[in-house]
Design an enzyme around this catalytic site. Sequence first.
Site, PDB file in Angstrom:
ATOM      1  N   LYS A  11      -8.805 -11.997   4.424  1.00  0.00           N
ATOM      2  CA  LYS A  11      -8.378 -11.678   5.953  1.00  0.00           C
ATOM      3  C   LYS A  11      -9.424  -9.944   5.657  1.00  0.00           C
ATOM      4  O   LYS A  11     -10.243 -10.538   6.773  1.00  0.00           O
ATOM      5  CB  LYS A  11      -7.201 -10.700   5.126  1.00  0.00           C
ATOM      6  CG  LYS A  11      -6.950  -9.482   6.633  1.00  0.00           C
ATOM      7  CD  LYS A  11      -5.040  -8.444   5.639  1.00  0.00           C
ATOM      8  CE  LYS A  11      -5.502  -7.936   4.801  1.00  0.00           C
ATOM      9  NZ  LYS A  11      -5.930  -6.940   5.704  1.00  0.00           N
TER      10      LYS A  11
ATOM     11  N   LYS B 242      15.410  -2.703   3.742  1.00  0.00           N
ATOM     12  CA  LYS B 242      14.196  -2.492   2.745  1.00  0.00           C
ATOM     13  C   LYS B 242      14.799  -1.553   2.154  1.00  0.00           C
ATOM     14  O   LYS B 242      14.776  -0.636   1.383  1.00  0.00           O
ATOM     15  CB  LYS B 242      12.996  -2.136   3.989  1.00  0.00           C
ATOM     16  CG  LYS B 242      12.271  -3.113   2.740  1.00  0.00           C
ATOM     17  CD  LYS B 242      10.478  -2.853   3.400  1.00  0.00           C
ATOM     18  CE  LYS B 242       9.360  -3.956   3.422  1.00  0.00           C
ATOM     19  NZ  LYS B 242       8.308  -3.855   3.773  1.00  0.00           N
TER      20      LYS B 242
ATOM     21  N   CYS C 211      -6.029  -9.628   0.515  1.00  0.00           N
ATOM     22  CA  CYS C 211      -6.973  -8.745   1.496  1.00  0.00           C
ATOM     23  C   CYS C 211      -8.419  -9.243   1.063  1.00  0.00           C
ATOM     24  O   CYS C 211      -8.892  -9.697   2.210  1.00  0.00           O
ATOM     25  CB  CYS C 211      -7.243  -7.811   0.280  1.00  0.00           C
ATOM     26  SG  CYS C 211      -6.359  -6.404   0.245  1.00  0.00           S
TER      27      CYS C 211
ATOM     28  N   ALA D  85     -15.504 -18.161 -12.921  1.00  0.00           N
ATOM     29  CA  ALA D  85     -15.896 -19.102 -11.700  1.00  0.00           C
ATOM     30  C   ALA D  85     -14.120 -19.673 -11.572  1.00  0.00           C
ATOM     31  O   ALA D  85     -12.506 -19.848 -13.050  1.00  0.00           O
ATOM     32  CB  ALA D  85     -16.241 -20.326 -12.062  1.00  0.00           C
TER      33      ALA D  85
ATOM     34  N   LYS E 258      -2.660 -15.083  -8.479  1.00  0.00           N
ATOM     35  CA  LYS E 258      -3.332 -14.164  -9.512  1.00  0.00           C
ATOM     36  C   LYS E 258      -2.219 -13.891 -10.232  1.00  0.00           C
ATOM     37  O   LYS E 258      -1.204 -14.089  -9.749  1.00  0.00           O
ATOM     38  CB  LYS E 258      -4.230 -12.948  -9.141  1.00  0.00           C
ATOM     39  CG  LYS E 258      -3.120 -11.818  -7.701  1.00  0.00           C
ATOM     40  CD  LYS E 258      -4.332 -11.197  -8.507  1.00  0.00           C
ATOM     41  CE  LYS E 258      -4.179  -9.818  -9.429  1.00  0.00           C
ATOM     42  NZ  LYS E 258      -5.432  -8.798  -8.862  1.00  0.00           N
TER      43      LYS E 258
ATOM     44  N   VAL F 157       0.943  -1.220  -0.428  1.00  0.00           N
ATOM     45  CA  VAL F 157       0.171  -0.066  -0.183  1.00  0.00           C
ATOM     46  C   VAL F 157       1.108   0.645  -0.039  1.00  0.00           C
ATOM     47  O   VAL F 157       0.722   2.257  -0.788  1.00  0.00           O
ATOM     48  CB  VAL F 157      -0.886  -0.111   1.140  1.00  0.00           C
ATOM     49  CG1 VAL F 157      -1.559   1.288   1.614  1.00  0.00           C
ATOM     50  CG2 VAL F 157      -1.736  -1.280   1.336  1.00  0.00           C
TER      51      VAL F 157
END
Length: 434
Positions: A265, A35, A262, A254, A322, A11
């Site tokens: 959760k 990081k 997300c 489907a 994905k 985010v």
Amino acid sequence: MNLCMIGTGYVGLVSGTCFADLGNRVFCVDKDKNKIDKLNSGISPIYEPGLNELIKKNYSVGRLIFTNDLKKAISKSELIFICVGTPNKKNSNDVDLSFVFKAAKEIAKCTKNKKILITKSTVPVGTGDSIEKLLKKLRKKNIEVISNPEFLREGEAIRDFRFPDRIVIGSNDKKHFNTLKKLYQPLISKGANFFTTSRRGAELIKYASNAFLATKITFINELANLCEKANINIEDISLGMGSDSRIGSRFLRAGPAYGGSCFPKDTKGLVSTGEKFKTNLSIVKSVIKSNENRKKLHTEKIKKILGSLKGKRIAFLGVTFKPNTDDMRDSVSLKMIPALCKQGSKITYYDPTGSKKNFKNIKNCKFKKSIRETCYNVDLIIIHTEWDEFKSLEFSKIVKKKSFSIFDLRNLYNQNQIKNKNIKYYSVGRPNSN
Ligand code: UDX
């Protein structure tokens, strides 16, 4: 404007970079020195198409600053965004807000002048109120708390930031809407809907949106089960339903079951909020249950396809939840691969984002560097993630076995065309799929 993003996860880093690209000066702060060092040397800790280039562009002109120095970043910023993680607590639907409150306390410590604190992290209804209470206790009445949830999809995050359907701002004090409107003006001018509501309202809109989309997917997934039994094509149902503008065609595809950082959760988080306010959100509860059960159905179907799982070689094409992301969170493969290995199958897998530590300790599960090596001598290919490179494969040339099957969890192929090549092909919710 000068902005401070606390947390350089998904985010914070995407939003911060995109805000910088709109001409703002953005300080991205993270406690993780490693990081920040990586970001300062031009390496993004997350995989998101287009992000690296955008970071480089804005970093080189000094609009994007990566730092561990929260105090300095806050002193130079008008708006401070909390973008830290809000995972579920272990074995519970409740949301772990410890990172949010920790960030709020640190902001309080570093703040002298009037500041606006904005929660971009997904937080349950009433979190803004609790932060406000905490700040009052710390005698920091000069910090205003506003909610501005993000709706970015992984893999499409930069496009989603630039062309949002809506920008939601929640505040109990109307005078802050103008400040946020100024920040988002370049996107509003391009047609984004600037929607204002109460702080609690904005917090709930985020959960309600994700839970509704998860419900839509779960609904079509259950109908896919029915279609397989009744010899109907689920794709016709999605098209037929989706062309009703009240329903809409998106998120009616489907597939294996929803996953990611997300939906799993946030559906649980919403149930927990319901409980806190003594409201039974029974639809969301059934969605969670149905989605979990769905993951088990696939193993049963594979058993049916192969007769037995023992000693069978199975290839996974894609393991992320994905495409266009390296994110493994709540991916269906995390349930399927261990279950198949436990029952004696030998798995090879390929993902464009490389091998995954999640499968390192699983016996008989090996990462291969190419589609060809993965599928070389297998009994079954499972198309798990819809990466573009899996969409037009010549399976008969790739697999060296005479007889093999394909289980396409994303319905990427035309089943008649593939069956004409004498390949046994199974997909989701289409006639003769089972
Ligand atoms: C989601 C929301 O879309 C975004 O607004 C929010 O801020 C974060 O959560 P994301 O998790 O990145 O984004 O992915 P999304 O594209 O929404 O897909 C979530 C899951 O649903 C994936 O597992 C995907 O495969 C599945 N899905 C999506 C389907 O099975 N069918 C669909 O039609 C759409």
